[in-house]
Write a protein that holds these residues in place. Sequence first.
Motif, PDB file in Angstrom:
ATOM      1  N   UNK A 100       0.813  -1.282   0.086  1.00  0.00           N
ATOM      2  CA  UNK A 100       0.077  -0.077  -0.107  1.00  0.00           C
ATOM      3  C   UNK A 100       1.014   1.150   0.084  1.00  0.00           C
ATOM      4  N   UNK A 101       0.784   2.230  -0.955  1.00  0.00           N
ATOM      5  CA  UNK A 101       1.610   3.287  -1.143  1.00  0.00           C
ATOM      6  C   UNK A 101       1.402   4.313  -0.286  1.00  0.00           C
ATOM      7  N   UNK A 102       0.190   4.434   0.172  1.00  0.00           N
ATOM      8  CA  UNK A 102      -0.405   5.449   1.085  1.00  0.00           C
ATOM      9  C   UNK A 102      -1.523   4.821   1.924  1.00  0.00           C
ATOM     10  N   UNK A 103      -1.577   5.670   3.127  1.00  0.00           N
ATOM     11  CA  UNK A 103      -2.576   5.034   4.174  1.00  0.00           C
ATOM     12  C   UNK A 103      -4.190   5.188   3.301  1.00  0.00           C
ATOM     13  N   UNK A 104      -4.415   5.957   2.383  1.00  0.00           N
ATOM     14  CA  UNK A 104      -5.481   5.741   1.860  1.00  0.00           C
ATOM     15  C   UNK A 104      -5.925   4.834   0.491  1.00  0.00           C
ATOM     16  N   UNK A 105      -4.716   4.252   0.322  1.00  0.00           N
ATOM     17  CA  UNK A 105      -4.888   3.511  -0.949  1.00  0.00           C
ATOM     18  C   UNK A 105      -4.957   2.306  -0.520  1.00  0.00           C
ATOM     19  N   UNK A 106      -5.362   1.175  -1.546  1.00  0.00           N
ATOM     20  CA  UNK A 106      -5.327  -0.502  -1.406  1.00  0.00           C
ATOM     21  C   UNK A 106      -4.182  -0.826  -1.654  1.00  0.00           C
ATOM     22  N   UNK A 107      -3.859  -2.307  -1.660  1.00  0.00           N
ATOM     23  CA  UNK A 107      -2.595  -2.957  -1.898  1.00  0.00           C
ATOM     24  C   UNK A 107      -2.436  -2.919  -3.239  1.00  0.00           C
ATOM     25  N   UNK A 108      -1.336  -3.167  -3.720  1.00  0.00           N
ATOM     26  CA  UNK A 108      -0.805  -3.250  -5.167  1.00  0.00           C
ATOM     27  C   UNK A 108       0.228  -4.525  -5.136  1.00  0.00           C
ATOM     28  N   UNK A 109       0.323  -5.155  -6.337  1.00  0.00           N
ATOM     29  CA  UNK A 109       1.254  -6.325  -6.447  1.00  0.00           C
ATOM     30  C   UNK A 109       2.351  -5.944  -7.153  1.00  0.00           C
ATOM     31  N   UNK A 110       3.709  -6.086  -6.794  1.00  0.00           N
ATOM     32  CA  UNK A 110       4.818  -5.872  -7.165  1.00  0.00           C
ATOM     33  C   UNK A 110       5.751  -7.030  -7.337  1.00  0.00           C
ATOM     34  N   UNK A 111       6.471  -7.005  -8.340  1.00  0.00           N
ATOM     35  CA  UNK A 111       7.432  -8.121  -8.909  1.00  0.00           C
ATOM     36  C   UNK A 111       8.893  -7.569  -8.997  1.00  0.00           C
ATOM     37  N   UNK A 112       9.803  -8.582  -8.176  1.00  0.00           N
ATOM     38  CA  UNK A 112      11.114  -8.266  -8.531  1.00  0.00           C
ATOM     39  C   UNK A 112      11.576  -8.639  -9.990  1.00  0.00           C
ATOM     40  N   UNK A 113      12.889  -8.410 -10.066  1.00  0.00           N
ATOM     41  CA  UNK A 113      13.298  -8.664 -11.629  1.00  0.00           C
ATOM     42  C   UNK A 113      13.883 -10.126 -11.763  1.00  0.00           C
ATOM     43  N   UNK A 114      14.028 -10.925 -10.659  1.00  0.00           N
ATOM     44  CA  UNK A 114      14.161 -12.289 -10.748  1.00  0.00           C
ATOM     45  C   UNK A 114      15.624 -12.411 -10.411  1.00  0.00           C
TER      46      UNK A 114
END
Length: 121
Positions: A100-114
């Motif tokens: 969650x980038x901010x308190x008011x935002x939802x959660x987003x999925x992020x991936x590494x480069x491997x």
Amino acid sequence: QVQLVESGGGLVQAGGSLRLSCVASGSIFSINEMGWYRQAPGKERELVATITRSGRTNYADSMKGRFTISRDNAKSTVYLQMNSLKPEDTAVYYCNTQVAPAASSGYYSYWGQGTQVTVSS
């Protein structure tokens, strides 16, 4: 923006061990679930293990008893200790986090480069 940096991959003989690390940085208010996935050549990406913020873990059946996932919430880091490695564990291992980038935002999925893990027989 959120960045995930993985490290710890490499070449190891069958029966050996490796420890992967993944550090999340950037615009982070909160991190929920963190996990590891892998993709072997010619195959689909598959779950390795996940861990919630409270420490509850989930493993793919073939990794149970050999791999251990852990996390350090203060360091926004997730680890994967891999023991008794087999040639069939050879794959690119990817870190995934729900941020969650901010308190008011939802959660987003992020991936590494491997990071490449190669197990020789």
